[in-house]
Design a protein around this motif. Sequence first.
Motif, mmCIF file in Angstrom:
data_model
loop_
_atom_site.group_PDB
_atom_site.id
_atom_site.type_symbol
_atom_site.label_atom_id
_atom_site.label_comp_id
_atom_site.label_asym_id
_atom_site.label_seq_id
_atom_site.Cartn_x
_atom_site.Cartn_y
_atom_site.Cartn_z
ATOM 1 N N GLY A 144 0.823 -1.212 0.000
ATOM 2 C CA GLY A 144 0.000 0.000 0.000
ATOM 3 C C GLY A 144 0.855 1.259 0.000
ATOM 4 N N THR A 145 1.947 1.218 0.791
ATOM 5 C CA THR A 145 2.849 2.379 0.852
ATOM 6 C C THR A 145 3.504 2.611 -0.509
ATOM 7 N N ALA A 146 3.917 1.526 -1.151
ATOM 8 C CA ALA A 146 4.546 1.644 -2.476
ATOM 9 C C ALA A 146 3.560 2.253 -3.475
ATOM 10 N N LEU A 147 2.320 1.756 -3.436
ATOM 11 C CA LEU A 147 1.289 2.253 -4.357
ATOM 12 C C LEU A 147 0.955 3.723 -4.071
ATOM 13 N N THR A 148 0.896 4.055 -2.762
ATOM 14 C CA THR A 148 0.616 5.449 -2.366
ATOM 15 C C THR A 148 1.704 6.374 -2.913
ATOM 16 N N THR A 149 2.968 5.926 -2.816
ATOM 17 C CA THR A 149 4.093 6.738 -3.308
ATOM 18 C C THR A 149 3.939 7.015 -4.798
ATOM 19 N N ILE A 150 3.538 5.982 -5.541
ATOM 20 C CA ILE A 150 3.395 6.143 -6.997
ATOM 21 C C ILE A 150 2.238 7.094 -7.322
ATOM 22 N N LEU A 151 1.135 6.964 -6.563
ATOM 23 C CA LEU A 151 -0.079 7.727 -6.890
ATOM 24 C C LEU A 151 -0.098 9.158 -6.336
ATOM 25 N N THR A 152 0.741 9.439 -5.336
ATOM 26 C CA THR A 152 0.703 10.756 -4.676
ATOM 27 C C THR A 152 0.865 11.955 -5.629
ATOM 28 N N PRO A 153 1.853 11.970 -6.530
ATOM 29 C CA PRO A 153 1.991 13.162 -7.396
ATOM 30 C C PRO A 153 0.748 13.457 -8.242
#
Lengths: 195, 236
Positions: free
Chosen positions: A32-41
């Motif tokens: 989830g953290t990895a996905l959040t990092t990708i989607l944040t910008p």
Amino acid sequence: MNRNKLTLRDYLLMALISVVFGVVYLLAVYAGTALTTILTPMGLGVLGYEPFYGIWYMAAIITTYLIRKPLVGIVTEVIAALIEVLLGNMFGVMVLVSAFIQGVGVELPFTFTKYENYSYKVAMASAVSATVLSFLWTGFRSNYLAMDWRIVVAIFVIRLLSALFFTGYLSKLICDKLDKAGILANHLNTSEVSD
Amino acid sequence: MIDSINPTAKTVGILLGSIILGLTFQWEINLFVILLCLLFLITSKRTDPAKLSKIMIPIALISISYFFTGWLFSSEQALFAGASDPATIIGGNDLTNGLNLSTRVLSFAMLGISYSLTTDSGELIASFIQQAKMPMKMGYAILTAINLTSLIHREYDNSKLALQVRNIPVKPFDTKPLFTMMVRMIRWSERLALAMEAKGFSEDRVMQMQMTIKAKDILFSVGLPVLIAVMGFVIL
């Protein structure tokens, strides 16, 4: 309905299964953290944990199936939350509230069947009610009213799909396998586990 | 500062504080709570700086993600509500909305961390049993599970390894090792319960650790929610 009190063995089973799922939750948190990092910008970071949300309801539905007594789902979620808090969960005491609400959500459909029906239909209903209640709670906690309605709808739909897969399908599959393997002390009749 | 607070009183205080905080929608009150929690953590002897920084990484990331969502995907209601905010004059409505959402998540997390990192597990369970009337069986089951955590992690790795040596691939979130673990946990719970009861475990068990509620505990459990309410609804 099995109205016997919860025994020490029941509590231990709930606590041990919560720790096992703690390992799985950790994997989900990393993903989830990895996905959040990708989607944040793109401004979609809030969706990062949603595909894994159903994993958080798995312990409750599995212990409800294994122990088959009232309140097992709620107690399991609260025990799992307490263990998470004691191991240093970042949301601390609020996890207890989330856990209680998720437990109620998982348990509700089983209550309507008087804890006598453990079919896919009930498991799926359990996934839906857990999603709805947890969505209302996280909506209050994270103030969904301040977000665009399309983001809020996306949160709900992704969470629902995740719950249907992990809670409604996968948990039931594991429990059926355990039942078939003859591990469970109180073996279910065919009518209780199939639609 | 909050190490010596009774864990049940601390639970009540932080829980009520969090719920009241949930009813406020200004970044200033969130910032106040974040600073207050930092004070709790700095003054606590139980806070492990390494653990704190490890926990702060995902929190910071979640907070940033909420900032971007609030900034790029604001609801019309949020834009209207933030019109009179001083931060709006500098950065605009969208930016204020992002700030509100990100500090909100961060403040909840800081309240959670200041609870998790300053509470001893033995004291918490003893206090819940004595003050919150948690069943003795439930309390000891939780302590048993916590003490077996590393062993359960190792067993989980072993069950994956057992499949891999048989040339059965194990993917992330695979149900095969999970199934093995479920079987083991059912067996463990039966054996542990037998062992504990054979040693005389019952609800009448006497506890060596005695937890009490003092005036400062009541002050904390009432004071923290009241402070947040006053700051959120009266001052700010």
